[in-house]
Design a protein around this motif. Sequence first.
Motif, PDB file in Angstrom:
ATOM      1  N   GLY A   1      47.703  39.797  30.749  1.00 22.31           N
ATOM      2  CA  GLY A   1      48.927  39.577  29.979  1.00 22.31           C
ATOM      3  C   GLY A   1      49.100  40.639  28.918  1.00 22.31           C
TER       4      GLY A   1
ATOM      5  N   THR B   1      52.829  37.092  26.839  1.00 22.07           N
ATOM      6  CA  THR B   1      52.974  36.882  28.276  1.00 22.07           C
ATOM      7  C   THR B   1      51.582  36.755  28.877  1.00 22.07           C
ATOM      8  OG1 THR B   1      54.986  38.237  28.282  1.00 22.07           O
ATOM      9  CG2 THR B   1      53.955  37.786  30.405  1.00 22.07           C
TER      10      THR B   1
ATOM     11  N   ASP C   1      49.325  35.530  32.472  1.00 22.75           N
ATOM     12  CA  ASP C   1      49.243  35.089  33.862  1.00 22.75           C
ATOM     13  C   ASP C   1      47.986  34.223  33.977  1.00 22.75           C
ATOM     14  OD1 ASP C   1      49.248  34.657  36.539  1.00 22.75           O
ATOM     15  OD2 ASP C   1      49.310  36.771  37.134  1.00 22.75           O
TER      16      ASP C   1
ATOM     17  N   ASP D   1      46.978  32.085  36.063  1.00 28.53           N
ATOM     18  CA  ASP D   1      46.328  31.962  37.363  1.00 28.53           C
ATOM     19  C   ASP D   1      45.261  33.028  37.572  1.00 28.53           C
ATOM     20  OD1 ASP D   1      47.957  29.813  37.929  1.00 28.53           O
ATOM     21  OD2 ASP D   1      49.491  31.032  38.922  1.00 28.53           O
ATOM     22  N   LYS D   2      45.369  34.146  36.883  1.00 23.95           N
ATOM     23  CA  LYS D   2      44.401  35.238  37.053  1.00 23.95           C
ATOM     24  C   LYS D   2      43.197  35.097  36.127  1.00 23.95           C
ATOM     25  CE  LYS D   2      45.891  39.419  37.343  1.00 23.95           C
ATOM     26  NZ  LYS D   2      46.592  40.694  37.048  1.00 23.95           N
TER      27      LYS D   2
END
Length: 855
Positions: free
Chosen positions: A484, A497, A499, A501-502
């Motif tokens: 992010g 921001t 992510d 899921d990662k």
Amino acid sequence: MAKDVYEKTVKLQKQFDLNGMNKPGDVILGGIFQLHFFPAYPDLSFTSEPQQPTCYSFSVVGFRLAQTMTFAIDEINRNSNLLPNVTLGYSLYDNCVQLGISFRAALTLVSGQEEQVTLEENCVGTPPVLGIVGDSSSTRSIAISTVLSSYRVPLVSYFATCSCLSDRQKFPSFFRTIPSDAFQVNAMIQILKHFGWTWAGLIISDNDYGVHAARSFHSDLGPAGGGCLAYTEILPRIYNPVELKRIVDVMRTSTARVVIVFSHESYMINLMKEVVRQNVTGLQWMASEGWTSADVLQTPHLMPYLGGTLGIAIRRGEIPGLRDFMLQIRPDLHHNKTHGNSMVNLFWEHTFQCRFAPPPAGWVESGGELCTGQEIIENVETNFLDVSNLRPEYNVYKAVYALAYALDDMLQCEPRRGPFSNNTCAHLQRLEPWQLMHYLEKVNFTTTFGDRVSFDENGDALPVYDIMNWVWLPDGTTKVQRVGEVKRSAFKGEELTLDEDKIFWNFESKQPPRSVCSESCPPGTRMARKKGEPECCFDCVPCSEGKISNSTDSMECTSCPEDFWSSPQHDHCVPKKTEFLSYHEPLGICLTTISLLGTYICVVVLGIFIHHHSTPIVRANNSELSFLLLVSLKFCFLCSLLFIGRPRLWTCQLRHAAFGVSFVLCVSCILVKTMVVLAVFRASKPGGESSLKWFGAVQQRGTVLVLTSVQAAICTVWLVSASPVPHKNTQYHSGKIVYECAVGSTVGFAVLLGYIGLLAVLSCLLAFLARNLPDSFNEAKLITFSMLIFCAVWVAFVPAYISSPGKYADAVEVFAILASSFGLLVALFGPKCYIIMFRPERNTKKAIMGRGTDT
């Protein structure tokens, strides 16, 4: 001769022996980089001139930063659109990670290394350097900028993040291409808020980098930041096992599962030794940019502890052509260390483990190789050529271009339209650093990577950070991946921001951990801070009756509106239950039934009396008054129905008026009947015939009418002056609304009852006096008995009415009406109905007058 007058020669007394790298040019830019990790200071005995400090443990990363600057300058010199006809040169020095050496490098850059300098008239002339790129440390940048600011020499740092450097009063010539720690702290707080981590520990390094970050955390991670620090610990500058053990003990015993470390990798190395020794696992680490990308910590030995780390990293950029440029570097076989041109040679010796001639004593004898300068860098394993993760290098690249664009803007100044005194412009032959600083404040350009570069009023660049995650791969290796970013824009403010899921979480659940001092208070409760503990530590106190909280972690419970009450869970308001004497509840049904029964009995008795109206017992003592009395009793029974049901304006106004008039009519009839009995008895005595003329039928009707009219007048005045109205009473039961009729005027109600009581007492006294009259059927006895029942009921009514809340007050009043009405009905008409229906032989004039013996 004139020239000799104004010329003055200045001789350099001593030169600093510094590792450096130089290239001539029309304009020179300076640079200070960390090429070694440690210095070796000579013995300072103060008895002889000290030797220059030496440096050891070469830093390949630091050399790559220096090469990035030389590449940027070379790229600018090859760009015909930027600084045409101007060649940039550079002068770079090693700071050896020490303030003293870095300070010497800065002084060397601004004063030059020429042994003899000739000053022209007015001391004008281009200075040795026009601007400096550096330093990498906040502490060293503070010291250097303090001196350089006096001469307005721009210092553009690529790695100094201390928020204190944004103080334009203290550091007016300081700029940086890396965001301030104030933004880095805010970025970390954004991550804490995103995952709901309100309880975290903070560990900082014992320097300006850590201390100022701690200040920002303590000021920002409060009510606005939505979190608290469980502890703040300072890592020692040198390895101190005792202190490190104490710090790790605090981490291990704390309930905070998130640990923020704001330091450089050297501090973290010592801390992790103790973490591994105590085997402290289950922590979520957050890294500052000082150690997020530290390869030395990304080892299989440390990943059981540091796996899943979330870190703030400098914005990664791409610099096309940098790797090819670095492949072309070659050492200077004829270098002279005294002139500071040794950087490439030191790198060469470190990379190929060789020495240039002349080698140190015993080097060749011990099997050491000599450097030829023809070695190939690609043939050795080194991270020097790794350009896949350019972060501080990208900041160096932007810093050089910022100085170049500022210089380009300055040289494009049109004559007589310049920003300086008398609208003058700067000249290439007489450039001044303060002139470049003016244009540097206004610089604005976009890199080939697409990032815009400019400085705000504090000299800070537009802040943007990458968010990195340490992934522990199944094969035991480590991968640091971008998950992010956080940046600040002029329109949207700070933007985070991620992510999710990662993100790799180093926990069995593979989910983010919970790190709170106290669990969130659910709706229906409020937070109550624990005394002497941070504000994130609190108890959840249920809202009191009538108050609610409809959100999580409410600070206060809010009161429900007047007509509402709290739900059992205290999370929302519900309409209060309304209470009044209803026709649908058992008590209301019972009273209604009794009222209708009494009315029915009155009708039946009235029918009996009408049917037998010509019989002596009906005609005795004015049958007209008996009929009127039965009608008034029927009204008494019916008026009780006005006290049952939802109070309305007309029922409130009518209930007491109907009650008062009906009972006065009833008692008036009884009073007149009693007076007639006494008058008849007195007329039967000698000389008493005249008393009957005052108690004829007309006088009896008139008396009843007058007495009833008085009550009607009382009711009229009451209704006009202070009329009873429906009232929602919330005082009896906080969770209920009791609908009742407010009497309006207590005095009016008291006068109404008092008047009824007065007539009742008077009737009772008169009937009592006539109780021993000689008639066999003496109605006075019945009146006395009925009035005793009436008075007893209403005397008991007053305290019962006052002490009964809500609908029960109406029930008490209805009960009193019904009880007194039945008392009058039974006592006055029961014996007569018995004789009419079951003992008709006694329903004769002789029996009534006591001259018959029918028994």
